[in-house]
Design a protein around this motif. Structure first.
Motif, PDB file in Angstrom:
ATOM      1  N   ARG A   1      15.117  -2.204   6.150  1.00 11.34           N
ATOM      2  CA  ARG A   1      14.797  -2.573   4.761  1.00 11.34           C
ATOM      3  C   ARG A   1      13.322  -2.280   4.472  1.00 11.34           C
ATOM      4  O   ARG A   1      12.977  -1.850   3.359  1.00 11.34           O
ATOM      5  CB  ARG A   1      15.097  -4.056   4.531  1.00 11.34           C
ATOM      6  CG  ARG A   1      16.556  -4.455   4.785  1.00 11.34           C
ATOM      7  CD  ARG A   1      17.461  -4.084   3.630  1.00 11.34           C
ATOM      8  NE  ARG A   1      17.245  -4.903   2.451  1.00 11.34           N
ATOM      9  CZ  ARG A   1      17.846  -6.079   2.234  1.00 11.34           C
ATOM     10  NH1 ARG A   1      18.690  -6.581   3.150  1.00 11.34           N
ATOM     11  NH2 ARG A   1      17.635  -6.752   1.123  1.00 11.34           N
ATOM     12  N   LEU A   2      12.478  -2.517   5.454  1.00  8.33           N
ATOM     13  CA  LEU A   2      11.054  -2.216   5.274  1.00  8.33           C
ATOM     14  C   LEU A   2      10.800  -0.716   5.274  1.00  8.33           C
ATOM     15  O   LEU A   2      10.004  -0.207   4.476  1.00  8.33           O
ATOM     16  CB  LEU A   2      10.235  -2.883   6.379  1.00  8.33           C
ATOM     17  CG  LEU A   2      10.230  -4.405   6.423  1.00  8.33           C
ATOM     18  CD1 LEU A   2       9.410  -4.897   7.609  1.00  8.33           C
ATOM     19  CD2 LEU A   2       9.686  -4.978   5.128  1.00  8.33           C
ATOM     20  N   ILE A   3      11.477  -0.008   6.167  1.00  5.86           N
ATOM     21  CA  ILE A   3      11.318   1.446   6.229  1.00  5.86           C
ATOM     22  C   ILE A   3      11.707   2.086   4.900  1.00  5.86           C
ATOM     23  O   ILE A   3      11.069   3.031   4.428  1.00  5.86           O
ATOM     24  CB  ILE A   3      12.159   2.020   7.385  1.00  5.86           C
ATOM     25  CG1 ILE A   3      11.559   1.605   8.729  1.00  5.86           C
ATOM     26  CG2 ILE A   3      12.259   3.543   7.288  1.00  5.86           C
ATOM     27  CD1 ILE A   3      12.421   1.951   9.926  1.00  5.86           C
ATOM     28  N   ALA A   4      12.729   1.564   4.280  1.00  2.62           N
ATOM     29  CA  ALA A   4      13.241   2.145   3.028  1.00  2.62           C
ATOM     30  C   ALA A   4      12.219   2.091   1.904  1.00  2.62           C
ATOM     31  O   ALA A   4      12.269   2.913   0.978  1.00  2.62           O
ATOM     32  CB  ALA A   4      14.519   1.431   2.614  1.00  2.62           C
ATOM     33  N   VAL A   5      11.286   1.136   1.960  1.00  2.00           N
ATOM     34  CA  VAL A   5      10.318   0.986   0.860  1.00  2.00           C
ATOM     35  C   VAL A   5       8.899   1.324   1.318  1.00  2.00           C
ATOM     36  O   VAL A   5       7.930   0.963   0.653  1.00  2.00           O
ATOM     37  CB  VAL A   5      10.358  -0.442   0.281  1.00  2.00           C
ATOM     38  CG1 VAL A   5      11.711  -0.707  -0.367  1.00  2.00           C
ATOM     39  CG2 VAL A   5      10.054  -1.492   1.341  1.00  2.00           C
ATOM     40  N   SER A   6       8.771   2.000   2.436  1.00  2.00           N
ATOM     41  CA  SER A   6       7.445   2.337   2.972  1.00  2.00           C
ATOM     42  C   SER A   6       7.185   3.838   2.857  1.00  2.00           C
ATOM     43  O   SER A   6       8.102   4.644   2.690  1.00  2.00           O
ATOM     44  CB  SER A   6       7.336   1.897   4.430  1.00  2.00           C
ATOM     45  OG  SER A   6       7.431   0.486   4.531  1.00  2.00           O
ATOM     46  N   ASP A   7       5.918   4.186   2.974  1.00  2.00           N
ATOM     47  CA  ASP A   7       5.495   5.581   2.887  1.00  2.00           C
ATOM     48  C   ASP A   7       5.204   6.185   4.259  1.00  2.00           C
ATOM     49  O   ASP A   7       5.430   7.385   4.478  1.00  2.00           O
ATOM     50  CB  ASP A   7       4.217   5.683   2.037  1.00  2.00           C
ATOM     51  CG  ASP A   7       4.444   5.237   0.618  1.00  2.00           C
ATOM     52  OD1 ASP A   7       5.007   6.030  -0.162  1.00  2.00           O
ATOM     53  OD2 ASP A   7       4.077   4.085   0.297  1.00  2.00           O
TER      54      ASP A   7
END
Length: 403
Positions: A91-97
């Motif tokens: 979930r964090l990877i999906a919204v990270s750059d």
């Protein structure tokens, strides 16, 4: 310029790394505006304890290694061995750059954290990998520290030793911080690539590769079959004009005179040795090299008669190239280090000054250093920002996946 106007403001970085080189790269991104989220296991990054665990760290009541390498970060603790925690990380990877990782390849594969794994979750993600020995080859799976991979394997330690003596042991993290800047450079190139194409990418660097780059003159010479014997001691140097000398107050100076044809006479005048200017023993550079030990003895005896401050003024007045060999305890009082922005003030109560990263920009100044996070301090906050519900957070805590 406000922090929101910093060049990397708006970027989210997942720092899934430990110890120093990779986390230090994340620090630099945070200095210039990125939101850096430190993802730690239940035991935390060993860098939290390294000052006490390592005999080579100066001891202090201030946990300065952790503050320096984790300033301006937020911390979340996920036990990635648990499926729920690994799903939360997605979930964090999906919204990270950007994701920064320094797990050896076998660990990445076990945790499903290889680039091909995370690319499926976020195709625009920039995946930055730091390894000891590179991503391929017989040693790709070996863990590496800067002492073993950057310094030892690259030849740097052997290249710097005096003949007959053992290789020197490097200070803590010297190669790590240089390698961190290479990883930052790779990440910035990936950001440019994404701006042009809209695509994410893998980028990386290694401690070995950076050590070889730092040892470039010696290593490149070896690639063409050229070698030098180990360095002779200061009393019989290869060149007396590229040597170290002790002053009367027990300081050391480094003479580095490359253009001896231009600076030989000014050096003699600065040292009150005008008679040497026309001395046939030292009239030309080949003769000075042939009699390097004899000349070094003369210079050494002369430098030993006066304190450093005298020589600093005298050499500078004659534009002779030299450097004082500073001691670590000199850093707090080094006015130039402050003036050039290398030592800066912080918002950390127990560490009011710190070292800035070495990047300077004409259009922005870096973020002021704020305290490094407590273990797991921002876990719930970070997950809620990624769209994880309060109920899901509670469930993760109940299972131990989130600490």
């Amino acid at each position: 310029m406000t922090e929101t106007g910093l060049p990397l403001a708006g970027l989210r970085v997942l720092d899934i790394s430990s110890f120093i080189a990779a986390p230090a790269a994340a620090v630099v991104l945070g200095d210039w505006g990125a939101d850096v989220i430190k993802v730690e296991g239940p035991e935390g990054d060993p860098n939290r304890r390294i000052m006490h665990d390592s005999s080579n760290y100066p001891k202090s009541e201030v946990n300065y290694p952790w503050q320096m390498d984790s300033r301006n970060k937020r911390s979340i603790v996920l036990d990635l061995k648990q499926a729920d925690a690994r799903a939360a990380l997605d979930r964090l990877i999906a919204v990270s750059d950007i994701l920064i990782c320094n797990f050896p390849p076998p660990v990445r594969d076990k945790l499903r954290l290889a680039y091909e794994d995370v690319k499926k979750v976020n195709p625009k993600l920039i995946y930055a990998s730091l390894t000891g020995y590179g991503e391929s080859g017989p040693d790709r799976d070996r863990p590496g520290f800067d002492a073993t991979a950057y310094f030892a394997r690259s030849g740097l330690l052997d290249a710097q030793r005096y003949e007959g003596g053992p290789p020197g042991v490097p200070g803590p993290a010297q190669g790590d911080r240089a390698t961190a800047m290479s990883l930052v450079s790779a990440i910035l190139m990936a950001l440019m690539h994404r701006m042009k194409t809209g695509e994410g990418s893998w980028v990386g660097t290694s401690l070995l590769g950076n050590g070889l780059w730092s040892c470039g003159v010696i290593a490149q010479a070896a690639l063409v079959g050229a070698f030098l014997p180990h360095r002779p001691p200061p009393d019989r140097p290869r060149s007396a004009l590229g040597n170290i000398y002790r002053t009367a107050d027990d300081r050391w100076l480094q003479l580095t005179i490359v253009r001896a044809d231009k600076l030989w006479a000014p050096l003699c005048r600065a040292m009150g040795l005008e008679a040497l200017i026309e001395d046939p023993r030292f009239a030309t550079e080949p003769e000075r090299r042939a009699r390097a030990g004899e000349l070094a003895g003369i210079l050494s005896d002369t430098f030993a008669t006066r304190p450093y401050e005298h020589w600093r003024e005298a050499l500078a007045a004659h534009s002779v190239t030299f450097g004082v060999i500073s001691r670590p305890q000199d850093v707090p009082d080094d006015e130039q280090a402050v003036a050039c922005g290398a030592v800066v003030e912080t918002a950390i109560p127990d560490m009011p000054r710190t070292l800035a990263d070495p990047i300077r920009l004409g259009f922005a100044t870096p973020r002021v250093a704020h305290p490094a996070p407590a273990l797991g301090e921002h876990g719930e906050e970070v997950l809620r920002e990624a769209g994880v519900s309060a109920e899901e957070v509670a469930s993760l805590k109940a299972s131990g996946a989130l600490r």
